[in-house]
Design a protein around this motif. Structure first.
Motif, mmCIF file in Angstrom:
data_model
loop_
_atom_site.group_PDB
_atom_site.id
_atom_site.type_symbol
_atom_site.label_atom_id
_atom_site.label_comp_id
_atom_site.label_asym_id
_atom_site.label_seq_id
_atom_site.Cartn_x
_atom_site.Cartn_y
_atom_site.Cartn_z
ATOM 1 N N VAL A 252 0.948 -1.196 -0.053
ATOM 2 C CA VAL A 252 -0.004 -0.092 0.174
ATOM 3 C C VAL A 252 0.929 1.343 -0.177
ATOM 4 C CG1 VAL A 252 -1.627 1.436 1.557
ATOM 5 C CG2 VAL A 252 -2.028 -1.094 0.970
ATOM 6 N N VAL A 253 0.363 2.209 -0.742
ATOM 7 C CA VAL A 253 0.905 3.501 -0.491
ATOM 8 C C VAL A 253 0.147 4.374 0.216
ATOM 9 C CG1 VAL A 253 1.678 5.797 -1.804
ATOM 10 C CG2 VAL A 253 2.011 3.729 -2.873
ATOM 11 N N LEU A 254 0.802 4.599 1.405
ATOM 12 C CA LEU A 254 -0.219 5.415 2.453
ATOM 13 C C LEU A 254 0.095 6.872 2.613
ATOM 14 C CD1 LEU A 254 -1.999 4.714 5.017
ATOM 15 C CD2 LEU A 254 0.105 4.530 6.506
ATOM 16 N N VAL A 255 -0.921 7.566 2.408
ATOM 17 C CA VAL A 255 -0.809 9.071 2.433
ATOM 18 C C VAL A 255 -1.512 9.596 3.833
ATOM 19 C CG1 VAL A 255 -1.412 11.205 1.322
ATOM 20 C CG2 VAL A 255 -0.882 9.015 -0.163
ATOM 21 N N SER A 256 -0.774 10.128 4.672
ATOM 22 C CA SER A 256 -1.329 10.536 6.042
ATOM 23 C C SER A 256 -1.109 11.881 6.235
ATOM 24 C CB SER A 256 -0.509 9.718 6.955
ATOM 25 O OG SER A 256 -0.721 8.185 6.706
ATOM 26 N N HIS A 257 -2.152 12.685 6.622
ATOM 27 C CA HIS A 257 -1.830 14.024 6.994
ATOM 28 C C HIS A 257 -2.251 14.346 8.267
ATOM 29 C CE1 HIS A 257 -4.286 18.123 7.256
ATOM 30 N NE2 HIS A 257 -3.150 18.522 6.726
ATOM 31 N N SER A 258 -1.329 15.163 8.871
ATOM 32 C CA SER A 258 -1.478 15.475 10.243
ATOM 33 C C SER A 258 -1.608 14.651 11.375
ATOM 34 C CB SER A 258 -2.643 16.531 10.121
ATOM 35 O OG SER A 258 -2.726 17.263 11.449
ATOM 36 N N GLU A 259 -2.457 14.520 11.816
ATOM 37 C CA GLU A 259 -2.705 13.613 13.165
ATOM 38 C C GLU A 259 -2.687 11.807 12.468
ATOM 39 O OE1 GLU A 259 -6.112 13.456 15.979
ATOM 40 O OE2 GLU A 259 -7.135 12.339 14.336
ATOM 41 N N ALA A 260 -3.121 11.909 11.335
ATOM 42 C CA ALA A 260 -2.951 10.674 10.560
ATOM 43 C C ALA A 260 -1.514 9.939 10.720
ATOM 44 C CB ALA A 260 -3.436 10.414 9.550
ATOM 45 N N GLY A 261 -0.574 10.702 10.882
ATOM 46 C CA GLY A 261 0.879 10.380 10.950
ATOM 47 C C GLY A 261 1.198 9.522 11.975
ATOM 48 N N GLU A 262 0.586 9.482 12.869
ATOM 49 C CA GLU A 262 0.620 8.731 14.157
ATOM 50 C C GLU A 262 0.107 7.301 13.974
ATOM 51 O OE1 GLU A 262 -0.138 8.648 18.935
ATOM 52 O OE2 GLU A 262 -0.318 10.431 17.984
ATOM 53 N N ILE A 263 -0.962 7.352 13.424
ATOM 54 C CA ILE A 263 -1.702 6.007 12.763
ATOM 55 C C ILE A 263 -0.676 5.416 11.927
ATOM 56 C CG2 ILE A 263 -3.482 4.917 12.057
ATOM 57 C CD1 ILE A 263 -5.108 7.590 12.917
ATOM 58 N N ALA A 264 -0.161 6.165 10.814
ATOM 59 C CA ALA A 264 0.572 5.480 9.783
ATOM 60 C C ALA A 264 1.754 4.652 10.543
ATOM 61 C CB ALA A 264 1.071 6.578 8.944
ATOM 62 N N THR A 265 2.568 5.661 11.454
ATOM 63 C CA THR A 265 3.781 4.965 12.069
ATOM 64 C C THR A 265 3.541 3.815 12.699
ATOM 65 O OG1 THR A 265 4.484 7.337 12.546
ATOM 66 C CG2 THR A 265 5.621 5.562 13.669
#
Length: 310
Positions: A151-164
């Protein structure tokens, strides 16, 4: 690399959401880990029978159940790798409505957006916000939709924590990421945690018992365990093997605080320099809402990451 000038987007979020993103966004997270058991604490995800008809943008709605609550996932058909767009705090899948058709045309990839618990068409989950729950929700939806690898995950703002957390806990699912002015572990120092908590305390106190919007309720849920959650987040790191492109806004989420803005930029730079497969792009003339102000830059960097992981 610096982006060229584009006019600011006309749509802006509500005052409450601005408070959420401007003061908390860089450090806060969302709600869920995919479950494979049927215990009371962790129930498996289930995709509802069929999907709704395609919308005007060509996407179809899939309501997926995880841990007892239903989540709205929107899928624009295409080939792999799938591009997953995750909006920031207080926002839902509609945040990406202008970018989705452009990406579909440019890349031909399957594109997935979704509403985190309590946002958009997804059901709310009572109690404090927990990143583990947010990871679980996203993982459950992607698993039900068959987006289980590359998957190519595109994460804005708060979603960076979820992505990590997702990328660390499920190696192989994410092939690469585009982190759009995203919350990073490097920013969550004790000093910044204390500053952000203090800056938002009055707003949090005012909302208690009076929260009316979904963004208000999310702010309260995130604030409940903000300090210990962020201290834990600061101790982890993005997996070195997963490439990432960081897009940093010109203003940062803290346009009125030079101290916090500097800490934000330093965190982005520290992350970018930690591995050779990372790149930092500054979006000129942009607020924290880079996807609205500079969709051209976001689309271009997603295209670049898709080419990298194919």
């Amino acid at each position: 690399m610096t982006g060229t000038i584009l006019s600011s987007a006309t749509h802006r979020r509500t005052a409450t959401a601005v408070v959420l993103t401007a003061a908390l966004t860089g450090v806060l997270a969302g709600c869920g880990a995919p479950s494979t058991t049927t215990s009371a604490a962790s129930a498996p995800a289930a995709k509802t029978a069929g999907a709704s008809p395609a919308t005007a943008t060509g996407s179809s709605l899939h309501m997926i159940t995880n841990q007892g609550h239903r989540l709205a996932f929107h899928v624009t058909a295409g080939h792999l790798p799938a591009i997953v767009l995750d909006a920031g705090g207080g926002l839902d899948s509609s945040y990406w409505k202008n970018i989705v058709p452009a990406l579909a045309k440019k890349t031909g990839s399957e594109i997935i957006t979704y509403d985190r618990a309590g946002m958009g068409a997804s059901e709310a989950v009572p109690g404090p916000w927990k990143v583990q729950n947010a990871v679980s929700d996203l993982r459950a939806g992607l698993t039900a939709l068959g987006a289980t690898h590359d998957v190519v995950l595109v994460s804005h703002s708060e979603a960076g924590e979820i992505a990590t957390y997702l990328t660390r806990e499920h190696p192989g699912q994410v092939a690469g990421a585009v982190l759009v002015d995203a919350s990073l572990p490097e920013f969550a120092t004790d000093a910044e945690i204390a500053r952000v908590a203090a800056a938002t305390q009055a707003r949090v106190d005012a909302l208690k018992g009076h929260a009316t919007t979904k963004a208000d309720r999310q702010l309260l849920a995130v604030a409940a365990n903000f300090v210990p959650d962020q201290r834990a987040y600061h101790k982890i790191a993005w997996p070195a093997a997963v490439p990432a492109i960081l897009i940093e806004s010109a203003q940062t989420p803290f346009p009125t605080s030079a101290t916090d803005a500097r800490a934000w930029r330093d965190a982005q730079a520290e992350f970018a320099h930690a591995a050779p497969n990372r790149q930092l792009v500054v979006a000129a003339n942009s607020s924290h809402d880079i996807p609205l102000d500079r969709p051209d830059i976001v689309e271009a960097q997603i295209e670049a990451m898709v080419k990298t992981v194919r």
